[in-house]
Scaffold this active site. Structure first.
Site, PDB file in Angstrom:
ATOM      1  N   SER A  74      72.849  48.828  95.259  1.00 28.34           N
ATOM      2  CA  SER A  74      72.259  49.298  96.578  1.00 28.34           C
ATOM      3  C   SER A  74      71.658  50.861  96.634  1.00 28.34           C
ATOM      4  O   SER A  74      71.037  51.117  97.615  1.00 28.34           O
ATOM      5  CB  SER A  74      72.754  49.010  97.514  1.00 28.34           C
ATOM      6  OG  SER A  74      72.744  47.507  98.013  1.00 28.34           O
ATOM      7  N   LYS A  77      68.261  51.726  97.464  1.00 27.67           N
ATOM      8  CA  LYS A  77      67.691  51.844  98.772  1.00 27.67           C
ATOM      9  C   LYS A  77      67.301  53.489  99.239  1.00 27.67           C
ATOM     10  O   LYS A  77      66.395  53.474 100.113  1.00 27.67           O
ATOM     11  CB  LYS A  77      68.595  51.266  99.772  1.00 27.67           C
ATOM     12  CG  LYS A  77      68.779  49.697  99.460  1.00 27.67           C
ATOM     13  CD  LYS A  77      69.696  49.067 100.502  1.00 27.67           C
ATOM     14  CE  LYS A  77      69.571  47.569 100.474  1.00 27.67           C
ATOM     15  NZ  LYS A  77      70.752  47.122  99.475  1.00 27.67           N
ATOM     16  N   SER A 132      73.226  48.604 104.642  1.00 32.42           N
ATOM     17  CA  SER A 132      72.854  48.007 103.389  1.00 32.42           C
ATOM     18  C   SER A 132      72.009  46.736 103.426  1.00 32.42           C
ATOM     19  O   SER A 132      72.202  45.980 102.586  1.00 32.42           O
ATOM     20  CB  SER A 132      73.583  48.009 102.259  1.00 32.42           C
ATOM     21  OG  SER A 132      73.139  48.056 100.766  1.00 32.42           O
TER      22      SER A 132
END
Length: 545
Positions: A74, A77, A132
């Site tokens: 993640s 991102k 997230s």
């Protein structure tokens, strides 16, 4: 004209600089010998890859396997958020599509949005970076790029623009994919760029945020970041100097973590990849290492050579200070190990500017320490308002006239006390005449000094540099000479035409025509000339109206 010539001279000087000055120069005295610099290395991490980078210069302070590639999870991102922040307004409204909601892994992070839900870009950025939320990543990608595949193209373009060479992205959220991988170095470049955005810094440093209601949470929900380094209730991981960042985890990527930290204006970026639950200890170890061993300094504030670099530039030994001055950007910085003097840094001047160079940059100055780049600055051309010898003389003339006229007038009034006005004027005139004589002598002295400087510089030049300067001088002289010749020729042609016109009018007057008759004849002739021009341009135009 003088200002254009100064700019031309400075440009020519910068073009010749690589030929007439060394490519690299020592900042310190040539008589000084410095000990070999030992780059600090007292840092170890347990993760498979990691890096700590100086945010201002991009200098790698410590690294482990920085160009090896791993799944990012993640922390992807961060790049998604950066692109959205650059392309969208925070108040824009995004509507969730079916694909955005369902094109995620089962049981992956979610903020509870469903098909048809609507939220602002700002709200979804908080859901993206703190919660997230993978559906938020998809919805933002569709809104900013038109579709997820098109947004992925933007991700790879942005990564390349930032200097990333090891990485490739296949989705906006960090889902496992064989074509989705990053290196620690590339993620540091991406995080460094994101931290320059004030809205990004605000979001990732937020310890708690209230999301508005959506389909699955009709009363809204409170969210907090997964990054424990910005949450004060996590005593072992929290750091007050941590700006914020992003966590990641998948079974393939293991634990990943990116962060920024800052002390006294010295900002660093850290990245940890493929960590077996040591991401926080490794990040703190790299932050402590950076702040313990390094300092960041403004280039122009340290080392007299750097501060005066622009003034030291010369055209074959003749200073360009009298033309357009290259000046070093005051915001340029370098990072040095503590205990290392700025005088131990060497500079390397390059004219092949990087893509992110300022528009007014003329050259880039790389600061090197034992072959390692520790900073860079840009030379920018500035054309001072007062740099010519004539302007210097004008200033001296004004100063002398001001002082002499004041003192001279006073003396004259004392000497002719009780005399008539004419005698007062004579005394004042004598004082001004004396002042003018001093002005003339000062101007001659100043010009003689400049000429002597030029002669000394010319005599001290190697022959090949004299040839180069002679060619440049002849070229400039030819351009200026041709311009002056063209102006004189046009002036002569205008004078000849005016003479012919006057002689024609005199002959017509002798034939008995008045001034009004002459003007009428002239107007008719101009009208016939215009018709002939029109007929030549348009063959279909009739001969008569």
């Amino acid at each position: 004209m003088k200002k254009r010539f100064s700019r031309l001279l400075a440009t020519a000087g910068l073009a010749l600089l690589l030929a007439v000055t060394p490519a690299a120069s020592q900042l310190g005295s040539p008589d000084c010998v410095y000990a070999e610099v030992n780059w600090p290395s007292d840092c170890t991490i347990r993760a498979d890859a990691g890096i700590v980078m100086d945010a201002a210069t991009g200098t790698v302070l410590y690294g482990k396997n920085i160009h090896s590639v791993y799944a990012p999870a993640s922390i992807t991102k961060v790049l998604t958020a950066l692109i959205v922040l650059e392309r969208c307004s925070p108040d824009d409204t995004v509507t969730f599509s079916y694909e955005a909601v369902h094109n995620v892994e089962d049981n992956s992070s979610s903020a509870g949005y469903d098909t048809g839900d609507r939220a602002t870009v700002e709200t979804l950025l908080y859901a993206l970076l703190l919660k997230s939320a993978n559906e938020s990543a998809n919805a933002l990608a569709e809104y900013a790029g038109g579709s997820i595949p098109e947004f992925v193209g933007l991700m790879n373009e942005k990564a390349k623009e930032l200097g990333c060479e090891d990485s490739h992205f296949a989705n906006p959220s960090g889902l496992n994919d064989p074509n989705h991988y990053v290196s620690a170095y590339d993620m540091a470049l991406i995080t460094r760029a994101a931290l320059e955005n004030s809205e990004f810094r605000k979001i990732v440093s937020t310890p708690y945020y209230e999301l508005p209601p959506n389909s699955r949470f009709p009363d809204g929900q409170g969210i907090s970041p997964g990054n424990k380094m910005v949450k004060s209730n996590w005593k072992e991981q929290f750091r007050p100097d941590c700006i914020g960042g992003k966590t990641g985890y998948t079974s393939l990527a293991l634990n990943t973590l990116v962060n920024g930290a800052e002390r006294d204006g010295f900002r660093v970026v850290t990245v940890v990849l493929h960590s077996d639950d040591t991401q926080y200890q490794d990040t703190s170890a790299m932050m402590d290492f950076a702040f313990r061993n390094f300092r960041q300094v403004r280039i122009a504030d340290y080392g007299g050579k750097l501060a005066e670099l622009g003034k030291d530039l010369s055209i074959a030994g003749l200073s360009v200070e009298r033309a357009a001055l290259p000046s070093l950007d005051r915001e340029s910085r370098m990072v040095l190990p503590k205990g290392v003097l700025p005088e131990e840094v060497t500079t390397e001047i390059r004219y092949d500017l990087p893509d992110d160079a300022p528009a007014d940059a003329a050259a880039v100055v790389n600061c090197m320490l034992d072959g390692k780049t520790v900073g860079k600055g840009y030379l920018k051309l500035e054309v001072p308002e007062e740099r010519t010898a004539d302007q210097a003389v004008d200033r001296q003339v004004a100063s002398i006239l001001k002082s002499e006229s004041r003192s001279g007038t006073d003396a004259a009034e004392i000497n002719v006390l009780g005399s008539g006005p004419a005698e007062k004027e004579t005394g004042a005139a004598a004082a001004v005449s004396a002042g003018a004589k001093e002005v003339s002598q000062a101007a001659e002295s100043l010009n003689d000094g400049i000429l002597q400087d030029i002669r000394d510089a010319w005599d001290g030049m190697p022959m090949r540099f004299r040839v180069i300067m002679s060619v440049v001088t002849l070229l400039i002289a030819g351009i200026l000479g041709y311009h002056a010749y063209s102006q004189r020729r046009k002036k002569r042609e205008r004078a000849a035409a005016e003479g012919r016109r006057q002689r024609r009018e005199e002959r017509l007057k002798e034939d008995g025509l008045s001034a009004s008759d002459i003007q009428l004849m002239t107007a008719k002739r101009l009208k016939k000339t215009e018709k002939r021009i029109l007929r030549s341009d348009d063959p279909d135009l009739p001969e008569k109206e």
